[in-house]
Design an enzyme around this catalytic site. Structure first.
Site, PDB file in Angstrom:
ATOM      1  CG  HIS A   1      -7.721   7.221  11.523  1.00 47.62           C
ATOM      2  ND1 HIS A   1      -8.838   6.657  10.693  1.00 47.62           N
ATOM      3  CD2 HIS A   1      -7.976   7.277  12.790  1.00 47.62           C
ATOM      4  CE1 HIS A   1      -9.897   7.055  11.531  1.00 47.62           C
ATOM      5  NE2 HIS A   1      -9.556   7.129  12.700  1.00 47.62           N
TER       6      HIS A   1
ATOM      7  CB  SER B   1     -19.222   7.632   5.654  1.00 44.57           C
ATOM      8  OG  SER B   1     -18.095   6.761   6.395  1.00 44.57           O
TER       9      SER B   1
ATOM     10  CB  CYS C   1      13.349  -2.651  22.275  1.00 45.35           C
ATOM     11  SG  CYS C   1      11.943  -2.745  21.082  1.00 45.35           S
TER      12      CYS C   1
ATOM     13  CB  CYS D   1       9.172  -1.175  17.743  1.00 45.82           C
ATOM     14  SG  CYS D   1       9.340  -0.567  19.288  1.00 45.82           S
TER      15      CYS D   1
ATOM     16  CB  CYS E   1      12.797  -1.995  17.287  1.00 46.28           C
ATOM     17  SG  CYS E   1      12.978  -0.545  18.204  1.00 46.28           S
TER      18      CYS E   1
ATOM     19  NE  ARG F   1      -3.643   0.330   2.562  1.00 51.45           N
ATOM     20  CZ  ARG F   1      -4.046   0.778   3.710  1.00 51.45           C
ATOM     21  NH1 ARG F   1      -4.026  -0.001   4.744  1.00 51.45           N
ATOM     22  NH2 ARG F   1      -4.787   1.935   3.778  1.00 51.45           N
TER      23      ARG F   1
END
Ligand code: APR
Length: 243
Positions: free
Chosen positions: A117, A186, A147, A125, A144, A68
């Site tokens: 969003h 919407s 970590c 991460c 990551c 995407r």
């Protein structure tokens, strides 16, 4: 466009704008569900856009978001995005809040966009939310550097809370504005769907830019500007500030 609509936008002190998938439709960005085509048609959104889906099969979810994100390279902002960037230069104050993760408002020149969003181009991460500097172009989910937990897209998945600061700023704008512009949404997905209500209840002018009236409210202070955002928003600017 009615003289009352033009007068309201011309006289506005603070315009709050909420955008949704509809503003990016004319850029050719499929809605979330429409994007599940081809090989991906076998999945439901819940198979790909939840923390549980990521824990079950991180590589699969990673590949979906990578694809995407790569598709975003081929799309451009449209006249609706550019008109909102221009509107910010015309009125004393404008707060732009979006439910979209495509980054097209920033590419059209809008500054300080509140992304409810998240953003498809960012990664963090899974365990700690450490941001990663860029989106690694790998098939398998990367780790990551700090970590070792898997990296995930920095978007809000089903069942997750919206970033608290972004939501607080969006609600504050709806509570302060004197014109609220709802574009291409919407109004079905909470809590963003409540933002126009905050403005409506205060009695300020609410403008709805959408080719469809489905799911949209009506009332004395609500102006429905019917049509695609890429036509209606430039028209609103031209009529409010001729020349
Ligand atoms: N201009 C303006 N509005 C348009 C256009 C256009 N060219 N084309 C379609 N629309 C309108 C539709 O009539 C509809 O009301 O855009 C709206 C899109 O609605 P949704 O697809 O539900 O998008 P949105 O409101 O952004 O959904 C909110 O739901 O799927 C989740 O996380 C996803 O951010 C998304 C959220």
């Amino acid at each position: 466009m009615s003289p009352a609509t033009i007068a309201a936008i011309r006289g506005a002190r603070h315009v709050a704008v909420l955008t949704g998938a509809g503003i990016s439709a004319e850029s050719g960005i499929p809605t979330f569900r429409d994007a599940l085509t081809g090989w991906w048609a076998r999945f439901r959104p819940e198979d790909l856009a939840t923390p549980e889906a990521f824990q079950r099969d991180p590589d699969l979810v990673w590949r979906w978001y990578r694809e995407r994100r790569l598709r975003l390279r081929d799309v451009m902002p449209n006249p609706g995005h550019y008109a909102l960037a221009e509107l910010a230069r015309r009125v004393p104050s404008l707060t732009l809040v979006t439910q979209n993760v495509d980054g097209l408002h920033a590419r059209a020149g809008s500054a300080d966009v509140i992304e409810l969003h998240g953003n498809l181009a960012r990664v963090k991460c899974f365990d700690q939310g450490h941001p990663a500097p860029d989106f690694p172009d790998t098939d398998a989910v990367p780790r990551c550097a700090l970590c070792g937990s898997p990296l995930r897209p920095d978007v809000v998945w089903f069942g997750e809370l919206l970033p608290a600061d972004a939501l607080r700023r969006a609600q504050a704008a709806a509570g302060d504005c004197d014109v609220f512009l709802s574009v291409g949404t919407s109004n079905l997905v909470e809590p963003a769907a409540s933002l126009p209500w905050i403005a409506t209840r205060r009695g300020v002018t609410v403008m709805i830019v959408n080719p469809s009236a489905t799911g949209q409210s009506s009332g004395p202070n609500i102006h429905h500007l019917a049509g695609p955002a890429g036509r209606v928003l430039p028209e609103l600017l031209r009529e409010a500030w001729p020349g």
